[in-house]
Design an enzyme around this catalytic site. Sequence first.
Site, PDB file in Angstrom:
ATOM      1  N   SER A  26     -42.776  24.077  -3.771  1.00  0.00           N
ATOM      2  CA  SER A  26     -42.406  23.586  -5.107  1.00  0.00           C
ATOM      3  C   SER A  26     -41.131  24.242  -5.593  1.00  0.00           C
ATOM      4  CB  SER A  26     -43.510  23.907  -6.112  1.00  0.00           C
ATOM      5  OG  SER A  26     -44.734  23.485  -5.629  1.00  0.00           O
ATOM      6  N   ARG A  30     -37.075  22.398  -5.907  1.00  0.00           N
ATOM      7  CA  ARG A  30     -36.457  22.408  -7.240  1.00  0.00           C
ATOM      8  C   ARG A  30     -35.142  23.181  -7.210  1.00  0.00           C
ATOM      9  NH1 ARG A  30     -41.821  21.966  -8.190  1.00  0.00           N
ATOM     10  NH2 ARG A  30     -42.687  21.216 -10.155  1.00  0.00           N
ATOM     11  N   ASP A  52     -40.240  18.704   4.094  1.00  0.00           N
ATOM     12  CA  ASP A  52     -39.845  18.312   2.739  1.00  0.00           C
ATOM     13  C   ASP A  52     -38.520  18.944   2.316  1.00  0.00           C
ATOM     14  OD1 ASP A  52     -42.227  17.060   2.933  1.00  0.00           O
ATOM     15  OD2 ASP A  52     -43.091  17.852   1.089  1.00  0.00           O
ATOM     16  N   ASN A  94     -41.767  12.068   3.474  1.00  0.00           N
ATOM     17  CA  ASN A  94     -42.952  11.966   2.621  1.00  0.00           C
ATOM     18  C   ASN A  94     -42.892  13.021   1.527  1.00  0.00           C
ATOM     19  OD1 ASN A  94     -45.385  10.990   1.725  1.00  0.00           O
ATOM     20  ND2 ASN A  94     -46.622  12.090   3.232  1.00  0.00           N
ATOM     21  N   GLY A  96     -42.569  14.033  -1.977  1.00  0.00           N
ATOM     22  CA  GLY A  96     -42.614  13.677  -3.391  1.00  0.00           C
ATOM     23  C   GLY A  96     -41.686  14.569  -4.196  1.00  0.00           C
ATOM     24  N   SER A 175     -49.226  12.276 -12.592  1.00  0.00           N
ATOM     25  CA  SER A 175     -48.581  13.341 -11.821  1.00  0.00           C
ATOM     26  C   SER A 175     -47.605  14.047 -12.735  1.00  0.00           C
ATOM     27  CB  SER A 175     -47.830  12.738 -10.633  1.00  0.00           C
ATOM     28  OG  SER A 175     -46.944  13.708 -10.108  1.00  0.00           O
ATOM     29  N   SER A 176     -47.610  15.356 -12.686  1.00  0.00           N
ATOM     30  CA  SER A 176     -46.664  16.105 -13.517  1.00  0.00           C
ATOM     31  C   SER A 176     -45.260  16.019 -12.928  1.00  0.00           C
ATOM     32  CB  SER A 176     -47.112  17.554 -13.640  1.00  0.00           C
ATOM     33  OG  SER A 176     -47.023  18.179 -12.376  1.00  0.00           O
ATOM     34  N   GLN A 177     -45.151  15.493 -11.709  1.00  0.00           N
ATOM     35  CA  GLN A 177     -43.818  15.425 -11.075  1.00  0.00           C
ATOM     36  C   GLN A 177     -42.877  14.477 -11.803  1.00  0.00           C
ATOM     37  OE1 GLN A 177     -43.737  14.738  -6.884  1.00  0.00           O
ATOM     38  NE2 GLN A 177     -44.924  16.554  -6.413  1.00  0.00           N
ATOM     39  N   ASP A 325     -56.553  25.461  -5.750  1.00  0.00           N
ATOM     40  CA  ASP A 325     -56.331  25.668  -4.311  1.00  0.00           C
ATOM     41  C   ASP A 325     -56.774  27.062  -3.888  1.00  0.00           C
ATOM     42  OD1 ASP A 325     -55.389  23.167  -4.086  1.00  0.00           O
ATOM     43  OD2 ASP A 325     -53.272  23.704  -3.894  1.00  0.00           O
ATOM     44  N   GLU A 353     -57.338  17.100   0.235  1.00  0.00           N
ATOM     45  CA  GLU A 353     -57.198  16.695   1.637  1.00  0.00           C
ATOM     46  C   GLU A 353     -58.521  16.170   2.196  1.00  0.00           C
ATOM     47  OE1 GLU A 353     -55.497  18.938   0.224  1.00  0.00           O
ATOM     48  OE2 GLU A 353     -53.580  19.323   1.234  1.00  0.00           O
ATOM     49  N   ARG A 356     -63.506  18.860  -0.670  1.00  0.00           N
ATOM     50  CA  ARG A 356     -63.569  20.294  -0.364  1.00  0.00           C
ATOM     51  C   ARG A 356     -64.877  20.945  -0.812  1.00  0.00           C
ATOM     52  NH1 ARG A 356     -57.271  22.136  -1.605  1.00  0.00           N
ATOM     53  NH2 ARG A 356     -56.540  21.737   0.508  1.00  0.00           N
ATOM     54  N   HIS A 398     -55.694  22.220   5.901  1.00  0.00           N
ATOM     55  CA  HIS A 398     -55.125  23.544   6.187  1.00  0.00           C
ATOM     56  C   HIS A 398     -55.880  24.671   5.495  1.00  0.00           C
ATOM     57  CE1 HIS A 398     -52.470  23.171   2.377  1.00  0.00           C
ATOM     58  NE2 HIS A 398     -53.285  22.147   2.406  1.00  0.00           N
ATOM     59  N   ARG A 399     -56.325  24.408   4.260  1.00  0.00           N
ATOM     60  CA  ARG A 399     -56.978  25.502   3.521  1.00  0.00           C
ATOM     61  C   ARG A 399     -58.369  25.826   4.069  1.00  0.00           C
ATOM     62  NH1 ARG A 399     -53.343  27.048   0.491  1.00  0.00           N
ATOM     63  NH2 ARG A 399     -51.928  25.586  -0.500  1.00  0.00           N
ATOM     64  N   LYS A 433     -49.418  22.285   7.792  1.00  0.00           N
ATOM     65  CA  LYS A 433     -49.000  21.607   6.554  1.00  0.00           C
ATOM     66  C   LYS A 433     -48.221  22.554   5.636  1.00  0.00           C
ATOM     67  CE  LYS A 433     -50.401  18.193   3.338  1.00  0.00           C
ATOM     68  NZ  LYS A 433     -50.659  18.414   1.939  1.00  0.00           N
TER      69      LYS A 433
END
Length: 679
Positions: A26, A30, A52, A94, A96, A175-177, A325, A353, A356, A398-399, A433
């Site tokens: 992230s 930015r 990314d 991919n 975002g 989405s906050s994006q 997460d 994913e 969970r 992954h987690r 990932k």
Amino acid sequence: MYTTAFLDLPPLLEAGGAVRLPGSKSISNRVLLLAGLSEGTTVVHDLLASDDTRVMLESLRLLGCDIQQSGDTVHITGLGGKLAVFKAELFLGNAGTAMRPLTAALAVLSATQGGMFELSGIPRMHERPIGDLVDALRPLGCDIECLGKEGYPPLRLRGGKLNLTAPIRVRGDVSSQFLTALLLALPLVTQDRALTIEVEGELISKPYIEITLNLLARFGIQVQREGWARFIIPQGCRYQSPGEIHVEADASSASYFIAAGAIAGIKEAVRVEGVGAASIQGDIRFVDAAQAMGAQVTSGPNWLEIRRGTWPLKAVDMDCNHIPDAAMTLAVMAMYAEGTTRLRNIASWRVKETDRIAAMACELRKLGATVVEGQDFIEVTPPAGAWQHATIHTYDDHRMAMCFSLAAFSPLAPKAPGQNISVRIDDPRCVGKTFPDYFETLFQVAQTNLDLIPVITIDGPTASGKGTLASALATRLGYKFLDSGSLYRVTALAAVSRSVSTDDEAGLEQLARKIGRELTLRFEAHHVWLDGCDVSDELRREVIGQTASKISAYPGVRQALVELQLSFRGMPGLVADGRDMGTVIFPDAGLKVFLTATVKERAERRYNQLISKGISANLEKICADLEARDLRDRTRAISPLVPATDARLLDNSALTIDQSVDTVLGWWVDGWPHVLVKS
Ligand code: C5P
């Protein structure tokens, strides 16, 4: 990165030492965009290397930014808010974090300065919505065309005429994006007036907006916010490069190392470098949760040190909505706590994913925990008695893989030295990932006793195919590989090139002691480097093999190479091939294989090998040489070539390589982990 079908972790006893974690995604993207929009050059340190970030860098390059990269440091000379290129097609994979902010920035730039840009990605990207952002930008006068389905990329941005008098509205509940994209882009067009963004609906993922505001401030833009509903960008903003900026390490990735310190930082602390108390990432709050469970944490602006404090850990009852997460890590820490841990307000786990909550419950139960799951909570009670060995399914998440690696610190009693696997992680490659080298990094701080690291030995006569079998096994298991014959060959080569006589036992012993010390030795992808030179081809020469066979009969030479051979035993395990691996060097190996094939078969293999390399060969002579060498190996006074009493014999005369590998892998998997609970 481990790309094996599964990864067996040996029992881990303690943790300690320093790790540097990969940068936050992230923050990386930015910072790249802000640097690209700023005037002057920004030096970005510790940038995350990932798909990314690569597409963002490539886009900035196409837009005319000057970019110089060396390692994880990047120098970016930005556009200073002025388009340098007026037409470009950007492919954003991919990502975002690249698609959304670049759309907003290029939409307002082309509406004020002219220009035409097309933004696209992989098919999955074209299924990810961007309608809320398009709907926020169009009323401002941006000309945005959805080239496929309305509300989804690919997009074409084509000029327009900005009208900033109308209020700027964006939805915040999907989405906050989208809000991040506007916050990063709109400072470009504040020449005449301050701009206010109004958020419609309840804003989700607030910690990510905090990252955006924080980084904007680092680039000279102070956004005022009124609660989480209105954001005011002042008039006359200019992006100013901070000169240098460091990307923080990923705080979610840090949670595994914080947990390792809390569980096993007994004599030494685990030190995480690159993220600390001054972190702008929401998941840094995991530190408070770990402390509540008993971890002892000290921190500086960009580091953390974690030790075991209270032990066993304390069970907690906690609202984890702010750290969804990292909270997964708490569920595994709960296995080391006294009592029942309840993690609440984690409904989002169900739509990540994988589901969970269900996945975590299923895998924790395999280890022996009692688990209660609800729609938005999970309750974990550790096993009353011993933990169970388990094969952990990872659900392409992954987690899950990273969390359950912490189960290797479990107090499982060693079954037998050299034969221990505390937990099996299925599909370890899923960590790619966010953290491709996760397990390698874990092994840097995890400590165990050498005799708990599993070893498989493959012994046998010349040309029996030991090397091929052993290296294939090592690849399939993700284990280290020792080709002990190459150490004798290296010694032989060093002797030949230094004219040390094959009769001079003392001189040869002295030389053998230098291997791996004064004479540096490096194995790398089927190549062997001695003293900085690639000697791979020379080592395979017949005369070197013969010399190796002769000098390996000297006790002094054998003794001199013992320590070097033992040093190959490392996490997560070792496959060693040679003549005395099971009998002398690793007598505690978990599986010993003695590989044979008829002399005729072995001679033919060697003959074909030589012919295929264009070397002329004589089958009868090869046969005679093999027999002579076998006889010398079998009858020498020290470490003669014999099967260990507990070795399993495998005659591979009639087997293909794959059949041999599968047979031995079957022995290994069935022989030890019969106690593993299968998925
Ligand atoms: O396996 P390779 O043919 O490369 O080994 C070269 C020589 O080194 C062998 O012929 C054998 O005499 C010796 N050797 C040994 N003990 C080992 C490995 C190799 O004596 N563990």
